[in-house]
Structures are given as structure tokens and as C-alpha cells.
Design an enzyme around this catalytic site. Structure first.
Site, PDB file in Angstrom:
ATOM      1  N   GLY A  12       0.664  -1.324   0.098  1.00 15.01           N
ATOM      2  CA  GLY A  12       0.002   0.087   0.069  1.00 15.01           C
ATOM      3  C   GLY A  12       0.801   1.414   0.049  1.00 15.01           C
ATOM      4  N   PRO A  16       7.324   7.025  -5.284  1.00 18.04           N
ATOM      5  CG  PRO A  16       8.395   8.749  -4.171  1.00 18.04           C
ATOM      6  CD  PRO A  16       8.025   7.132  -4.145  1.00 18.04           C
ATOM      7  CB  ALA A  17       6.768   6.479 -10.842  1.00 18.98           C
ATOM      8  N   GLY A  19      13.088   9.431  -9.748  1.00 22.55           N
ATOM      9  CA  GLY A  19      13.923   9.763  -8.435  1.00 22.55           C
ATOM     10  C   GLY A  19      15.447  10.129  -9.143  1.00 22.55           C
ATOM     11  CG  LEU A  20      19.634  12.396  -8.484  1.00 22.38           C
ATOM     12  CD1 LEU A  20      19.604  13.376  -9.791  1.00 22.38           C
ATOM     13  CD2 LEU A  20      20.209  13.438  -7.183  1.00 22.38           C
ATOM     14  N   GLY A  21      19.178   9.001  -9.867  1.00 22.67           N
ATOM     15  CA  GLY A  21      19.846   8.052  -9.550  1.00 22.67           C
ATOM     16  C   GLY A  21      21.482   8.750  -8.943  1.00 22.67           C
ATOM     17  CG  ASP A  46      18.460   3.972  -6.817  1.00 23.94           C
ATOM     18  OD1 ASP A  46      17.530   3.239  -6.456  1.00 23.94           O
ATOM     19  OD2 ASP A  46      19.546   3.748  -7.397  1.00 23.94           O
ATOM     20  CE1 TYR A  51      25.375   2.073  -7.151  1.00 21.54           C
ATOM     21  CE2 TYR A  51      23.685   3.683  -6.620  1.00 21.54           C
ATOM     22  CZ  TYR A  51      24.112   2.304  -7.257  1.00 21.54           C
ATOM     23  OH  TYR A  51      23.010   1.811  -7.881  1.00 21.54           O
ATOM     24  CE  LYS A  80      19.911   0.252  -6.070  1.00 25.24           C
ATOM     25  NZ  LYS A  80      20.839   1.478  -6.494  1.00 25.24           N
ATOM     26  CG  HIS A 113      23.643  -3.664  -5.694  1.00 27.69           C
ATOM     27  ND1 HIS A 113      24.310  -2.413  -5.254  1.00 27.69           N
ATOM     28  CD2 HIS A 113      23.135  -3.263  -6.965  1.00 27.69           C
ATOM     29  CE1 HIS A 113      24.188  -1.541  -6.377  1.00 27.69           C
ATOM     30  NE2 HIS A 113      23.671  -1.909  -7.354  1.00 27.69           N
TER      31      HIS A 113
END
Ligand code: A2P
Length: 316
Positions: A12, A16-17, A19-21, A46, A51, A80, A113
Site C-alpha cells: 500500500g 514515487p515513480a 527519482g535521482l540516480g 536512489d 556507490y 542496496k 543489489h
């Protein structure tokens, strides 16, 4: 005012579809990128431990909240689990490290990941001795630890990345199925069968490398163009948008989450403005015809340096 696209997770939660990578965003650049994005109106970041920039992302989130650009409740943060923390007792400490780096009490989404395991402490394997097979580090056990982290309130949702139907089905057998699967997806690798599978099983698909990740190391000479693909360019001209905006609008229109990376303020704004770009059914059909099942990220690294994995086996 831009309407922010969202998708509902099985639980539910509203995801948000767009985002910032932050993959490939270097420390020294990612702070400004995240601050710019949150000022502009991005609601989703994200991230990933590997990273190497979560400390800086965390500082930017903290400062953006202090500046009143966003509240924690309005923001969606994904991170991740790296391949060296798949053993069941290593998952919770890895998540604690990420929370500490990001200066957060909880994540919105935590993903496994890759379906690939390294020995604890190995960042990137150099020899056969650095790897663990999936018999030695079963994904089912990693997944149980992910579900336990969710239960403990450390992440509001849990999911996976770089997995196909076989692995998603196997994890569903363990208990709850992943709520999200994040995979490479763009017009040359549309992943339509996987998207259908995910839709049928109430798993949201997040598209990474939506612009082709041209800032990757180890690019091949014969990679097909994406940002300067002539068909995408024609459509971009028709809707008076950039090709990047068409790629983003396409990903959202087909019901995926999309996370374009940029460290440039103008492009961060331009990508956000893609939320206003509308494609026609004809445009969607034309783009559908560009699929060639082409991976920019072919997984070859994970099959080198004495690896027990093969590129073909990764994405099952
Ligand atoms: P930069 O960070 O300098 O803006 P992906 O999201 O597929 O990984 O692609 C990221 C790459 O695309 C980066 O090189 C990024 O560069 C570039 N990029 C991001 N947004 C745009 C845009 N609107 N137009 C052109 N290139 C872009």
C-alpha cells in the site's frame, strides 16, 4: 505545479515513480546534485553502499531538510546491500552502516543489489578466493534477513535488483515476495516479459540506466545510441522535448519507476521537467519497436577474476 507520478507497492506504500540516480556521482559532486534535486522537487533518491557516496548524500538530505526543502516523510530513499554482506548475520550491520552514512533512522526501500556474493570484506574480487557461490551464500537466507530488517522497522519496503522470474519466484517461496525489482531498462532493453511477470506478481519494476549510462567505465565501441538515437530524436522534436525527457516520459508511461542520474543542475531540472512530457500511443508503439534486448551492463565483470558466475546465469 508538476504532478508527481507514483506507483503503489503491494503493502500500500506510495512509491514515487521518478527519482535521482546516484551511481557514478562522485563525492565532491553528489552533494550539490542532491541539494539541487530536492530544491527542484525530486522526492526520491536512489542510493547504494557500493556507490561510495552515501555519506555525502546523507549530508545533503540533512541540509535539505534543515533548509525546509523537503521533510523526511515526503522523501523516498532507496539503498542496496552490497555483494559482500549476503551472509545472514551480515545484512543487518550493512544496513546499519548505510543508515549511519545517510544519517537516517530508516530507509524506504532496501534492495539486494545483485544475485552474486563475495566473501565478507571483499569490495571487488581479484581472485577465485574472493567469491562465494550461491550455495555458500543462499539468496533465500539473504532474503530472510532482508525481511527481518523490514520487520524491525529499518526499511519500509524490501526488494531486489538484477533478478529475473526464476529468482523472484524462488524468493516468494521463502515468505513474502520482493516488492520491487530494479533492473536495467530503456528502449534497447525493454524487459517487457519481466515487466509483465512483475505486474502479474505485484512487484514494481524500477528502470536503471534509462539514458544508457554513457558515463560508465569500460564502454564498448559498438554500443547502440540512445540519447542520440534518430527515432528518439524525431519524437523529441515532435513533443518539443529533449531525447532524455522522451526516455524518462516513456519509462513512466509504461508503468515503471525511473531513476536518471545527473550531477548537472540544468540536466537535473530538465529531467524533472520530463514529468510534463506526454507521449502519444503512436510514440509508445514506435519506441516499442526499438527493443533489441541489448544490455549496456552485460555482467561480464561478475564472470571474471576467478568467478564461479556466468553472465548468462546472472539475470535469471
Ligand atoms: P551528467 O551527470 O553530467 O548530467 P543514466 O541515468 O542512464 O545512468 O545516465 C547518466 C548519464 O546521462 C550521465 O552521463 C549524465 O551526465 C547524463 N545525463 C543525465 N541527464 C541528461 C540529460 N538530460 N541530457 C543528456 N545527458 C544527461
Amino acid at each position: 505545479m508538476t504532478t508527481y507520478p507514483t506507483l503503489k507497492l503491494r503493502s500500500g506504500l506510495s512509491f514515487p515513480a521518478f527519482g535521482l540516480g546516484t551511481w557514478k556521482s562522485k563525492p565532491g559532486e553528489v552533494y550539490d546534485a542532491v541539494r539541487a534535486a530536492l530544491e527542484i522537487g525530486y522526492r526520491h533518491l536512489d542510493c547504494a553502499a557500493v556507490y561510495g557516496n552515501e555519506t555525502e548524500v546523507g549530508q545533503a538530505i540533512k541540509d535539505a531538510i534543515a533548509a525546509g526543502d523537503i521533510t523526511r516523510d515526503e522523501l523516498w530513499v532507496t539503498s542496496k546491500l552490497w555483494n559482500n554482506a549476503h551472509l545472514k548475520d551480515d545484512v543487518a550491520p550493512a544496513l546499519e552502516q548505510t543508515l549511519s552514512d545517510l544519517q537516517l533512522d530508516y530507509l524506504d526501500l532496501y534492495l539486494i543489489h545483485w544475485p552474486i556474493a563475495f566473501k565478507p570484506g571483499v569490495g571487488f574480487p581479484r581472485s577465485a578466493d574472493d567469491w562465494l557461490t550461491l550455495e555458500e551464500a543462499p539468496l533465500s537466507e539473504t532474503w530472510e534477513a532482508m525481511l527481518a530488517a523490514k520487520e524491525a522497522g529499518k526499511s519500509r519496503a524490501v526488494g531486489v535488483s538484477n533478478m529475473g522470474p526464476e529468482r523472484l519466484s524462488a524468493l516468494a517461496e521463502v515468505g513474502e515476495a520482493p516488492e520491487v525489482n530494479q533492473v536495467e531498462s530503456h528502449p534497447h532493453l525493454q524487459q517487457s516479459d519481466l515487466l509483465d511477470f512483475c505486474n502479474a506478481h505485484d512487484i514494481v519494476l524500477t528502470a536503471y540506466s534509462p539514458l544508457g549510462s554513457t558515463d560508465r567505465e569500460n564502454r564498448k565501441d559498438d554500443e547502440p545510441p540512445l540519447l542520440n538515437h534518430p527515432t528518439i530524436k524525431t519524437i523529441a522534436d515532435e513533443v518539443e522535448a529533449s531525447t532524455a525527457q522522451v526516455l524518462i516520459a516513456w519509462a513512466i508511461a509504461r508503468g515503471t519507476v525511473v531513476i536518471p542520474k545527473s550531477v548537472n543542475r540544468n540536466r537535473i531540472q530538465q529531467n524533472f521537467d520530463a514529468l510534463k512530457v506526454e507521449l502519444t500511443d503512436e510514440h509508445m508503439k514506435t519506441i516499442a519497436s526499438l527493443d533489441k534486448g541489448y544490455r549496456y551492463l552485460d555482467g561480464k565483470f561478475f564472470a571474471s577474476n576467478g568467478s564461479p558466475y556466468t553472465p548468462e546465469g546472472i539475470y535469471r
